[in-house]
Write a protein that holds these residues in place. Structure first.
Motif, mmCIF file in Angstrom:
data_model
loop_
_atom_site.group_PDB
_atom_site.id
_atom_site.type_symbol
_atom_site.label_atom_id
_atom_site.label_comp_id
_atom_site.label_asym_id
_atom_site.label_seq_id
_atom_site.Cartn_x
_atom_site.Cartn_y
_atom_site.Cartn_z
ATOM 1 N N THR A 15 0.837 -1.202 0.000
ATOM 2 C CA THR A 15 0.000 0.000 0.000
ATOM 3 C C THR A 15 0.874 1.255 0.000
ATOM 4 O OG1 THR A 15 -1.750 -1.167 1.153
ATOM 5 C CG2 THR A 15 -1.739 1.204 1.380
ATOM 6 N N ALA A 16 1.925 1.231 0.812
ATOM 7 C CA ALA A 16 2.823 2.395 0.908
ATOM 8 C C ALA A 16 3.518 2.653 -0.431
ATOM 9 C CB ALA A 16 3.846 2.179 2.015
ATOM 10 N N TRP A 18 2.365 1.807 -3.462
ATOM 11 C CA TRP A 18 1.355 2.337 -4.392
ATOM 12 C C TRP A 18 1.108 3.820 -4.104
ATOM 13 C CZ3 TRP A 18 -2.141 -2.566 -3.818
ATOM 14 C CH2 TRP A 18 -1.875 -3.464 -4.860
ATOM 15 N N GLN A 19 0.972 4.148 -2.814
ATOM 16 C CA GLN A 19 0.673 5.547 -2.474
ATOM 17 C C GLN A 19 1.837 6.462 -2.848
ATOM 18 O OE1 GLN A 19 -0.486 4.920 1.614
ATOM 19 N NE2 GLN A 19 -2.666 5.028 1.100
ATOM 20 N N ARG A 23 -0.361 5.607 -7.225
ATOM 21 C CA ARG A 23 -1.267 4.577 -7.756
ATOM 22 C C ARG A 23 -2.389 4.333 -6.779
ATOM 23 N NH1 ARG A 23 0.628 1.690 -12.067
ATOM 24 N NH2 ARG A 23 -1.547 2.033 -12.552
ATOM 25 N N GLU A 24 -3.563 3.981 -7.317
ATOM 26 C CA GLU A 24 -4.705 3.651 -6.481
ATOM 27 C C GLU A 24 -4.415 2.352 -5.726
ATOM 28 O OE1 GLU A 24 -9.222 2.995 -7.657
ATOM 29 O OE2 GLU A 24 -8.203 4.453 -8.946
ATOM 30 N N VAL A 25 -4.803 2.320 -4.456
ATOM 31 C CA VAL A 25 -4.579 1.117 -3.643
ATOM 32 C C VAL A 25 -5.709 0.119 -3.898
ATOM 33 C CG1 VAL A 25 -4.558 0.262 -1.255
ATOM 34 C CG2 VAL A 25 -3.297 2.347 -1.865
#
Ligand SMILES: CC(C)(COP(=O)(O)OP(=O)(O)OC[C@H]1O[C@@H](n2cnc3c(N)ncnc32)[C@H](O)[C@@H]1OP(=O)(O)O)[C@@H](O)C(=O)NCCC(=O)NCCS
Length: 136
Positions: A15-16, A18-19, A23-25
């Motif tokens: 998640t980290a 992607w953020q 990028r969308e999680v």
């Protein structure tokens, strides 16, 4: 650099990445549904103990798809995304997949340059999409 399949313990770090990459999680519930089908096509890359790259693949039996590729900004231009995609291509080929598709936003010029460097060529098709209502 080490590439391996995703495990749920990786979710916060993925998640980290992607953020940090804009990028969308993928929410947990969506990811859980994906992982019931082809868990070996969701890959992460580590440098030491740091998870720094991620790519999600799917295979619909006819085409492979690559989604949500991201490398943390601190680890770019070191070949990490190329290694992730190469491993995913090998795993898709092992499933009998003859062709891989992916979507890039038209304003993501760096992303387009990356994909073209790896031999992925733009097509003129336009993405159309429609949300479905949940089952009654
Ligand atoms: C695109 C992205 C995944 C590339 O990751 P990376 O690990 O830095 O890529 P690599 O080091 O494997 O790059 C391989 C080649 O692609 C090309 N490339 C990669 N990033 C590039 C950039 N920003 N500009 C121009 N070419 C680029 C180069 O030819 C590079 O080889 P080189 O470094 O020897 O010149 C990363 O920049 C990223 O996460 N971006 C934000 C999210 C995104 O756009 N994802 C993909 C869109 S679908």
């Amino acid at each position: 650099m080490h590439i391996r399949s995703f495990e749920w313990a990786d979710y916060a770090a993925v998640t980290a990445v992607w953020q940090a990459s804009g990028r969308e999680v993928v929410p947990r519930a969506e990811l859980a549904a994906k992982l019931t089908r082809d868990p070996e096509l969701f890959l992460i890359a580590e440098v030491g103990a740091t998870l720094a790259g991620v790519v999600m693949g799917t295979y619909d039996g006819r085409r492979g798809w690559i989604l949500r590729l991201a490398v943390h900004p601190a680890h770019r231009r070191a070949g990490m995304a190329s290694r992730l995609v190469s491993e995913l291509e090998s795993r898709l080929a092992a499933l009998g997949c003859p062709r891989i598709n992916l979507l890039v936003l038209p304003d993501n010029l760096d992303g387009l340059r990356f994909w073209q460097a790896l031999g992925y060529l733009p097509m003129p098709d336009v993405l159309c999409t429609k949300p479905l209502a949940p089952p009654a």
